[in-house]
Design a protein around this motif. Structure first.
Motif, short mmCIF file in Angstrom:
data_model
loop_
_atom_site.label_atom_id
_atom_site.label_comp_id
_atom_site.label_asym_id
_atom_site.label_seq_id
_atom_site.Cartn_x
_atom_site.Cartn_y
_atom_site.Cartn_z
N LYS A 93 44.40 34.32 29.32
CA LYS A 93 44.49 34.64 27.89
C LYS A 93 43.58 35.81 27.53
O LYS A 93 43.91 36.63 26.68
N ALA A 94 42.43 35.90 28.23
CA ALA A 94 41.50 37.00 27.98
C ALA A 94 41.95 38.29 28.66
O ALA A 94 41.32 39.34 28.49
N GLY A 95 43.02 38.21 29.43
CA GLY A 95 43.55 39.40 30.09
C GLY A 95 42.92 39.69 31.44
O GLY A 95 43.17 40.73 32.03
N SER A 96 42.13 38.79 31.93
CA SER A 96 41.47 39.00 33.22
C SER A 96 42.42 38.70 34.38
O SER A 96 43.23 37.79 34.32
N GLU A 97 42.30 39.52 35.41
CA GLU A 97 43.08 39.27 36.62
C GLU A 97 42.21 38.62 37.69
O GLU A 97 42.72 38.16 38.71
N ASP A 98 40.91 38.59 37.47
CA ASP A 98 39.97 38.00 38.41
C ASP A 98 39.81 36.51 38.09
O ASP A 98 39.27 36.15 37.04
N MET A 99 40.28 35.67 38.96
CA MET A 99 40.25 34.22 38.74
C MET A 99 39.10 33.54 39.48
O MET A 99 39.09 32.33 39.67
#
Length: 162
Positions: free
Chosen positions: A123-129
């Motif tokens: 939701k925050a737009g991060s691709e780093d999980m």
């Protein structure tokens, strides 16, 4: 006198042989009971392994569905994570796995936390999980332990996740 001695010897010999045959018969019964217990334990083990594989198959379906929904366009990631928790808890732990219920439920809770964190990051737009990964690892470790305790090779859990 010789006849009496002979009869007495014959009676003693008969008692001794009778006692020996009773011991062997009881040993045979013990072996049969032991074999029956071993067979029963093996059957219980098979039932536990089968139940665990079925349970894991159901959870895997929920995982794959959730992973697809988390990244689907127009889908709210938080809703997908909430749906995972609801669906995963709806998959009941089989009766055969009663001894492992606590471990399995803890693993599912870790997975719920994983999806909640992953939804937050998506939701925050991060691709780093990376922040979500420790929860997934907790799930994998807990379930691997359960698989090992029921004498099954753990599946390649990482291949289940997208």
């Amino acid at each position: 006198m010789k006849k009496l001695s002979f009869l007495l010897s014959a009676a003693v010999l008969t008692l001794i042989l009778g006692a020996c045959s009773n011991e062997e018969a009881s040993k045979g019964e013990e072996k049969e009971e032991s074999a029956a217990e071993t067979t029963e334990a093996a059957d219980e083990g098979k039932e536990m392994r089968s139940a665990l594989l079925s349970y894991q198959g159901e959870v895997t379906k929920v995982i794959r569905n959730t992973d697809a929904n988390l990244t689907a366009e127009g889908q709210d990631p938080a809703e997908a994570a909430a749906a995972f928790e609801k669906e995963a808890k709806a998959v009941s732990v089989p009766e055969e796995l009663t001894d492992y219920t606590k471990d399995i439920e803890a693993a599912v809770d870790s997975l719920s936390q994983y999806y909640a964190k992953k939804a937050e990051l998506v939701k925050a737009g991060s691709e780093d999980m990376a922040e979500a990964e420790p929860f997934k690892e907790e799930y994998i470790n807990s379930m691997t332990k359960v698989f090992e305790e029921v004498e099954l090779s753990a599946p390649a859990f990482n291949s289940v996740f997208q």
